[in-house]
Design a protein around this motif. Structure first.
Motif, PDB file in Angstrom:
ATOM      1  N   LEU A 202     -46.206 -11.368   6.946  1.00 57.46           N
ATOM      2  CA  LEU A 202     -45.033 -11.419   7.347  1.00 57.46           C
ATOM      3  C   LEU A 202     -44.802 -13.246   8.227  1.00 57.46           C
ATOM      4  CD1 LEU A 202     -45.476  -8.304   9.784  1.00 57.46           C
ATOM      5  CD2 LEU A 202     -43.962  -8.834   7.813  1.00 57.46           C
ATOM      6  N   MET A 203     -46.475 -13.709   8.480  1.00 65.05           N
ATOM      7  CA  MET A 203     -46.512 -15.588   9.235  1.00 65.05           C
ATOM      8  C   MET A 203     -45.975 -16.165   8.223  1.00 65.05           C
ATOM      9  SD  MET A 203     -50.170 -16.880  11.273  1.00 65.05           S
ATOM     10  CE  MET A 203     -49.453 -18.855  12.234  1.00 65.05           C
ATOM     11  N   GLY A 204     -46.914 -15.714   7.024  1.00 64.25           N
ATOM     12  CA  GLY A 204     -46.519 -16.923   6.061  1.00 64.25           C
ATOM     13  C   GLY A 204     -45.107 -16.711   5.105  1.00 64.25           C
ATOM     14  N   VAL A 205     -44.658 -16.027   5.383  1.00 61.81           N
ATOM     15  CA  VAL A 205     -43.160 -15.533   4.992  1.00 61.81           C
ATOM     16  C   VAL A 205     -42.496 -16.350   5.802  1.00 61.81           C
ATOM     17  CG1 VAL A 205     -40.616 -13.884   4.756  1.00 61.81           C
ATOM     18  CG2 VAL A 205     -43.488 -13.601   3.343  1.00 61.81           C
ATOM     19  N   GLU A 206     -42.338 -16.021   7.068  1.00 64.78           N
ATOM     20  CA  GLU A 206     -41.716 -16.627   8.284  1.00 64.78           C
ATOM     21  C   GLU A 206     -41.565 -18.355   7.779  1.00 64.78           C
ATOM     22  OE1 GLU A 206     -42.673 -15.507  12.491  1.00 64.78           O
ATOM     23  OE2 GLU A 206     -41.542 -13.770  13.071  1.00 64.78           O
ATOM     24  N   MET A 207     -42.854 -18.531   7.981  1.00 65.51           N
ATOM     25  CA  MET A 207     -42.998 -20.573   7.396  1.00 65.51           C
ATOM     26  C   MET A 207     -42.827 -20.616   6.618  1.00 65.51           C
ATOM     27  SD  MET A 207     -45.127 -20.855  10.275  1.00 65.51           S
ATOM     28  CE  MET A 207     -44.312 -19.605  10.961  1.00 65.51           C
ATOM     29  N   GLN A 208     -42.540 -20.698   5.607  1.00 63.76           N
ATOM     30  CA  GLN A 208     -41.776 -20.386   4.279  1.00 63.76           C
ATOM     31  C   GLN A 208     -40.637 -20.613   4.765  1.00 63.76           C
ATOM     32  OE1 GLN A 208     -42.875 -21.947   2.486  1.00 63.76           O
ATOM     33  NE2 GLN A 208     -40.678 -21.795  -0.060  1.00 63.76           N
ATOM     34  N   VAL A 209     -39.368 -19.715   5.176  1.00 66.57           N
ATOM     35  CA  VAL A 209     -38.444 -19.855   5.868  1.00 66.57           C
ATOM     36  C   VAL A 209     -37.657 -20.095   6.524  1.00 66.57           C
ATOM     37  CG1 VAL A 209     -36.615 -17.476   6.382  1.00 66.57           C
ATOM     38  CG2 VAL A 209     -38.187 -16.817   4.695  1.00 66.57           C
ATOM     39  N   LEU A 210     -38.610 -20.835   7.412  1.00 69.48           N
ATOM     40  CA  LEU A 210     -38.342 -21.306   8.310  1.00 69.48           C
ATOM     41  C   LEU A 210     -38.155 -22.963   7.982  1.00 69.48           C
ATOM     42  CD1 LEU A 210     -37.679 -22.284  11.653  1.00 69.48           C
ATOM     43  CD2 LEU A 210     -40.117 -22.185  12.266  1.00 69.48           C
ATOM     44  N   ALA A 211     -39.211 -22.962   6.602  1.00 65.53           N
ATOM     45  CA  ALA A 211     -39.330 -24.430   6.464  1.00 65.53           C
ATOM     46  C   ALA A 211     -38.099 -24.588   5.526  1.00 65.53           C
ATOM     47  CB  ALA A 211     -40.730 -24.529   5.152  1.00 65.53           C
ATOM     48  N   GLU A 212     -37.205 -23.707   4.922  1.00 59.48           N
ATOM     49  CA  GLU A 212     -36.665 -23.871   3.861  1.00 59.48           C
ATOM     50  C   GLU A 212     -35.369 -23.946   4.692  1.00 59.48           C
ATOM     51  OE1 GLU A 212     -36.319 -20.071   1.270  1.00 59.48           O
ATOM     52  OE2 GLU A 212     -38.193 -20.544   0.341  1.00 59.48           O
ATOM     53  N   SER A 213     -35.063 -23.358   5.816  1.00 62.33           N
ATOM     54  CA  SER A 213     -33.748 -23.160   6.466  1.00 62.33           C
ATOM     55  C   SER A 213     -34.014 -24.519   6.959  1.00 62.33           C
ATOM     56  CB  SER A 213     -33.815 -22.224   7.521  1.00 62.33           C
ATOM     57  OG  SER A 213     -34.077 -20.595   7.663  1.00 62.33           O
ATOM     58  N   VAL A 214     -34.712 -25.218   7.868  1.00 65.02           N
ATOM     59  CA  VAL A 214     -34.562 -26.553   8.452  1.00 65.02           C
ATOM     60  C   VAL A 214     -34.533 -27.419   7.694  1.00 65.02           C
ATOM     61  CG1 VAL A 214     -36.370 -28.354   9.658  1.00 65.02           C
ATOM     62  CG2 VAL A 214     -36.592 -26.207   9.693  1.00 65.02           C
ATOM     63  N   THR A 215     -35.343 -27.686   6.169  1.00 62.72           N
ATOM     64  CA  THR A 215     -35.149 -28.231   5.592  1.00 62.72           C
ATOM     65  C   THR A 215     -33.189 -28.485   4.864  1.00 62.72           C
ATOM     66  OG1 THR A 215     -37.211 -28.716   4.496  1.00 62.72           O
ATOM     67  CG2 THR A 215     -35.266 -29.247   2.876  1.00 62.72           C
ATOM     68  N   LEU A 216     -32.857 -27.169   4.618  1.00 52.28           N
ATOM     69  CA  LEU A 216     -31.422 -27.299   3.833  1.00 52.28           C
ATOM     70  C   LEU A 216     -30.560 -27.641   5.331  1.00 52.28           C
ATOM     71  CD1 LEU A 216     -29.504 -26.243   2.114  1.00 52.28           C
ATOM     72  CD2 LEU A 216     -29.591 -23.705   2.980  1.00 52.28           C
ATOM     73  N   ALA A 217     -30.900 -27.221   6.388  1.00 50.39           N
ATOM     74  CA  ALA A 217     -29.611 -27.571   8.098  1.00 50.39           C
ATOM     75  C   ALA A 217     -29.883 -29.885   7.286  1.00 50.39           C
ATOM     76  CB  ALA A 217     -30.518 -27.519   8.809  1.00 50.39           C
ATOM     77  N   GLN A 218     -30.901 -30.241   7.048  1.00 56.17           N
ATOM     78  CA  GLN A 218     -31.092 -31.455   7.103  1.00 56.17           C
ATOM     79  C   GLN A 218     -30.444 -32.247   6.190  1.00 56.17           C
ATOM     80  OE1 GLN A 218     -35.119 -33.392   8.033  1.00 56.17           O
ATOM     81  NE2 GLN A 218     -36.081 -31.454   7.515  1.00 56.17           N
ATOM     82  N   ARG A 219     -30.489 -31.861   5.016  1.00 54.04           N
ATOM     83  CA  ARG A 219     -29.737 -32.161   3.471  1.00 54.04           C
ATOM     84  C   ARG A 219     -28.332 -31.886   3.952  1.00 54.04           C
ATOM     85  NH1 ARG A 219     -31.082 -35.853   0.037  1.00 54.04           N
ATOM     86  NH2 ARG A 219     -30.020 -34.429  -1.081  1.00 54.04           N
ATOM     87  N   ALA A 220     -27.696 -30.905   5.000  1.00 55.99           N
ATOM     88  CA  ALA A 220     -26.162 -30.937   4.755  1.00 55.99           C
ATOM     89  C   ALA A 220     -25.865 -31.679   5.930  1.00 55.99           C
ATOM     90  CB  ALA A 220     -26.253 -29.756   5.353  1.00 55.99           C
ATOM     91  N   GLY A 221     -27.114 -32.704   6.679  1.00 57.61           N
ATOM     92  CA  GLY A 221     -26.406 -33.805   7.613  1.00 57.61           C
ATOM     93  C   GLY A 221     -27.139 -33.127   9.059  1.00 57.61           C
ATOM     94  N   ILE A 222     -27.687 -32.472   9.552  1.00 60.86           N
ATOM     95  CA  ILE A 222     -27.773 -31.702  10.490  1.00 60.86           C
ATOM     96  C   ILE A 222     -29.066 -32.019  10.857  1.00 60.86           C
ATOM     97  CG2 ILE A 222     -28.461 -29.667  12.376  1.00 60.86           C
ATOM     98  CD1 ILE A 222     -26.842 -27.977  10.103  1.00 60.86           C
ATOM     99  N   ASP A 223     -29.602 -32.532  12.196  1.00 66.15           N
ATOM    100  CA  ASP A 223     -30.314 -33.354  12.710  1.00 66.15           C
ATOM    101  C   ASP A 223     -31.683 -32.109  12.651  1.00 66.15           C
ATOM    102  OD1 ASP A 223     -32.047 -35.568  14.337  1.00 66.15           O
ATOM    103  OD2 ASP A 223     -32.422 -33.456  16.019  1.00 66.15           O
ATOM    104  N   ARG A 224     -32.796 -32.501  12.310  1.00 66.05           N
ATOM    105  CA  ARG A 224     -33.773 -32.032  12.133  1.00 66.05           C
ATOM    106  C   ARG A 224     -34.455 -31.464  13.668  1.00 66.05           C
ATOM    107  NH1 ARG A 224     -39.282 -32.449  12.542  1.00 66.05           N
ATOM    108  NH2 ARG A 224     -41.199 -31.850  10.986  1.00 66.05           N
TER     109      ARG A 224
END
Length: 324
Positions: A202-224
């Motif tokens: 659960l922890m490992g998957v949470e970290m991965q999903v969190l990383a993907e969400s933040v990276t997607l947001a940044q690429r779309a123009g949302i501040d990190r």
């Protein structure tokens, strides 16, 4: 997981002498492995007035504990000869094997009433094998999954999920009580180890999903910073996600509470157990593949939150992990 005060009371009740065979009232505890978790538990035991003996493969780590009154043993066998319970907190199955069964190991000298309490993250099959081998030497053991971080260990706020006989579990009450806010006996040997790899998925998957969400947001123009704040303050977050979002925000990957390479190892253990049981784990499999790639990119010794740095690099975003 919720606290279970009724079970804590059951463990701390006054028992007649016959109910705790062989364990004297002033239980002496040996701690082998003084990393983040082992060191935290040793510190907590000292705070609570327990007499402890410590050993670490890197001897200099024992100095702060010796300064607080702990005895230091040069070898696992020397430690085991002085204690009633040996608590192991080690990074790998190979280390557990060496410290328990190697030359100068715990099983050479542990008293007949002694108990091995292994809190290391190991495979369920390895935990069952250890229990059989320890029993073959006439001793008792449990595999004790611990949930929490180093600060929880120091504060006595860990959660313990234990595999082993009910009798041995009951006898460990004096050791578990000062360390834990939740204590569960899951059943036979191996189930504590199973709980650990299950929860770490659960922890490992949470970290991965969190990383993907933040990276997607940044690429779309949302501040990190804004993306991390929105996620950590949302109803989709969890206590672990909020904590690790803070690590990501500071890029404090060089101060690992849980190394990325250990997370990779734990997911590998979970996948192996799932394969044995015939359970499909596609999300865990994909997360493991990413952790392997991140470790190969040199992030293995950093905190597992550094998976965000790996995702950012793959997306061509700026930002270098703190390796200090």
């Amino acid at each position: 997981m919720a606290d279970i005060p009724s079970q804590r009371r059951a463990l701390s009740r006054d028992l007649p002498p016959a109910a705790t065979p062989g364990i004297p009232p002033a239980t002496r505890i040996g701690v082998i492995g003084l990393g983040v978790m082992g060191g935290g538990m040793a510190s907590r035991l000292l705070d609570q007035g327990h007499r402890i003996v410590v050993h670490n493969r890197t001897p200099e780590r024992t100095a702060p504990f010796a300064a607080r009154g702990a005895e230091v043993a040069a070898t696992p066998a020397e430690l085991a000869a002085r204690v009633d319970v040996v608590l192991l907190s080690l990074a790998s199955e190979a280390a557990v094997e060496e410290q328990l069964f190697g030359t100068g190991g715990v099983l050479e000298t542990l008293p007949a009433h002694g108990i091995v309490m292994d809190t290391s993250t190991v495979s369920p099959d390895f935990a069952r094998t250890v229990a059989e081998r320890v029993a073959g030497r006439g001793r008792s053991s449990v595999d004790a999954c611990i949930i929490g971080n180093g600060q929880h260990a120091k504060d006595g706020e860990l959660r313990f999920m234990v595999g082993g006989s009910a009798e041995t579990f009951e006898r460990l009450g004096p050791v578990l009580e000062p360390l834990a806010k939740e204590i569960r006996h899951l059943g036979p040997s191996g189930l504590g180890a199973t709980a650990k790899v299950m929860l770490n998925v659960l922890m490992g998957v949470e970290m991965q999903v969190l990383a993907e969400s933040v990276t997607l947001a940044q690429r779309a123009g949302i501040d990190r910073e804004l993306a991390l704040s929105m996620i950590s303050e949302s109803g989709f977050s969890s206590p672990v996600m909020r904590y690790k979002a803070g690590v990501m925000r500071r890029r404090a990957y060089g101060e690992p509470q849980f190394r990325l390479d250990l997370m990779r190892k734990d997911l590998r253990l979970a996948i192996a157990e799932a394969d044995r049981l015939g359970v499909d784990t596609p999300v865990c499999d994909a997360t493991h593949d990413t952790l392997v790639a991140a470790a190969e990119a040199g992030l293995g010794e950093l905190d597992c939150a550094a998976v965000l740095s790996h995702a950012e690099a793959a997306a061509g975003l700026a930002g270098t992990p703190d390796r200090t």
